[in-house]
Scaffold this active site. Structure first.
Site, PDB file in Angstrom:
ATOM      1  CE  LYS A  17       0.654   1.116   4.630  1.00 31.70           C
ATOM      2  NZ  LYS A  17       1.428   2.256   5.147  1.00 31.70           N
ATOM      3  CG  ASP A 154      -0.919  -0.975   8.509  1.00 32.26           C
ATOM      4  OD1 ASP A 154      -0.679  -2.099   8.997  1.00 32.26           O
ATOM      5  OD2 ASP A 154      -0.048  -0.244   8.009  1.00 32.26           O
TER       6      ASP A 154
HETATM    7  O1  C5P Z   1      -0.168  -1.325  15.207  1.00 30.59           O
HETATM    8  P1  C5P Z   1       1.229  -1.499  14.760  1.00 30.59           P
HETATM    9  O2  C5P Z   1       1.860  -2.742  15.336  1.00 30.59           O
HETATM   10  O3  C5P Z   1       1.416  -1.399  13.304  1.00 30.59           O
HETATM   11  O4  C5P Z   1       2.018  -0.264  15.377  1.00 30.59           O
HETATM   12  C1  C5P Z   1       3.399  -0.272  15.581  1.00 30.59           C
HETATM   13  C2  C5P Z   1       3.736   0.887  16.490  1.00 30.59           C
HETATM   14  O5  C5P Z   1       3.520   2.132  15.804  1.00 30.59           O
HETATM   15  C3  C5P Z   1       2.875   0.987  17.730  1.00 30.59           C
HETATM   16  O6  C5P Z   1       3.419   0.203  18.772  1.00 30.59           O
HETATM   17  C4  C5P Z   1       2.924   2.460  18.046  1.00 30.59           C
HETATM   18  O7  C5P Z   1       4.143   2.770  18.702  1.00 30.59           O
HETATM   19  C5  C5P Z   1       2.978   3.104  16.685  1.00 30.59           C
HETATM   20  N1  C5P Z   1       1.660   3.526  16.196  1.00 30.59           N
HETATM   21  C6  C5P Z   1       1.071   4.663  16.714  1.00 30.59           C
HETATM   22  N2  C5P Z   1      -0.148   5.056  16.246  1.00 30.59           N
HETATM   23  C7  C5P Z   1      -0.782   4.361  15.286  1.00 30.59           C
HETATM   24  C8  C5P Z   1      -0.196   3.211  14.739  1.00 30.59           C
HETATM   25  C9  C5P Z   1       1.029   2.810  15.212  1.00 30.59           C
HETATM   26  O8  C5P Z   1       1.637   5.328  17.580  1.00 30.59           O
HETATM   27  N3  C5P Z   1      -1.964   4.784  14.839  1.00 30.59           N
END
Ligand code: C5P
Length: 302
Positions: A17, A154
């Site tokens: 993406k 995501d």
């Molecule tokens: O959800 P995901 O594992 O992809 O997120 C990785 C890290 O990115 C989270 O632990 C967080 O620190 C940060 N993040 C965030 N806000 C979001 C998505 C991700 O702060 N909306």
């Protein structure tokens, strides 16, 4: 996501993406950031093959496309055990469904890691939908979305039927966006990547300026001259300050004849929007000639 069923085995294509718009709304109490983002899937795919096996083991084999059977790339090792998001997704759906089936998963990677292109998330979504079919679990879309949200912000986007969506919340609230703007991209990635948590740690809310509604309108009207003026990524500033290669890519794109350009997600991939496939090829050739290590021509998925 395209699925080709076969007896006791299934192959799923997992697209990358690009974030065409990403606004940081606010930092939340749970440490995540509230977002407004528009993501579009592009025709660059990892491939996942799922083969039923008689044991109850979940086995994962990762093949780096282009580097024949090598399990790691020197700069960005991809976890190959069950700590890989694919392995975690397989364990989660199996546990949720209360079954003890085994599976041999072969993941062929083409989407660069640590690039903001959602490769790991897309692979996890492909695993949830692939095993739902292979194991005949009949889990609903709502159940799959719930499992996806437990694994990452995501992943839900990649389970969506639509190839472009407005995503809110952490990114897990997905609203398909139908549009007819067939977009042509040239996508580049420098030698090094960035860690998503690191980039979010350095970001600030976008208080003013970027306007999701106007961006969505320009997509719906296929108004590409307006769309490129409204491109926005609130993570680009922090990414540039953490990795000078992102800044160098921006400077390079500024000197190229693209319609508009920006970083995707938390980086380090960077894309330019082009008027046609031929235009994208010309720009890609210039980027390759200037030594950019990874350059790919892509279209938004229909
Ligand atoms: O959800 P995901 O594992 O992809 O997120 C990785 C890290 O990115 C989270 O632990 C967080 O620190 C940060 N993040 C965030 N806000 C979001 C998505 C991700 O702060 N909306």
């Amino acid at each position: 996501m395209l699925c080709q069923p076969a007896i006791r085995s299934l192959t799923v294509l997992a697209p990358a993406k690009l974030n065409l718009f990403l606004r940081i709304v606010r930092r939340r109490d749970d440490g995540f950031h509230e977002l407004e983002t528009v993501m579009t899937a592009i025709n660059l795919f990892d491939t996942l093959r799922f083969d039923s096996c008689d044991s109850s083991e979940i086995q994962l084999r990762v093949i780096m496309a282009g580097t024949r059977n090598s399990l790691t790339s020197p700069s960005q090792p991809i976890p190959t055990g069950l700590d890989n998001l694919v392995g975690r997704a397989a364990q989660l759906i199996r546990q949720y469904a209360g079954v003890s089936h085994g599976v041999q998963i072969t993941l062929t990677k083409r989407i660069p890691a640590a690039a903001g292109m959602g490769g790991g998330s897309s692979d996890a979504a492909a695993t949830l939908s692939g095993l739902n079919r292979l194991w005949n679990l009949s889990l609903s879309r709502a159940e799959l979305l719930d499992l996806a949200a437990q694994l990452g912000s995501d992943i839900g986007f990649f389970l969506g039927g639509g190839s472009t969506a407005v995503c809110r919340g952490r990114g897990e609230i997905v609203e398909p966006l139908s549009h007819s703007a067939g977009l042509h991209f040239v996508v580049a990635r420098p030698a090094t990547g960035l860690s998503t948590p690191q980039v979010f740690k350095h970001c600030r809310p976008d208080d003013q300026g970027p306007d999701l509604e106007s961006f969505v309108e320009s997509m719906k009207q296929s108004n590409s001259s307006r769309l490129v003026r409204l491109l926005h990524n609130g993570l680009q500033g922090p990414a540039e300050s953490l990795n000078h290669e992102v800044q160098e890519l921006r400077e390079r794109f500024c000197s190229l004849p693209v319609l508009g350009h920006q970083m995707s997600g938390s980086g380090t991939s960077y894309f330019g929007i082009c008027a046609s496939a031929r235009h994208a090829q010309t720009v890609a050739a210039r980027l390759r000639a200037s030594g950019v290590p990874w350059v790919h021509i892509a279209r938004s998925c229909p």
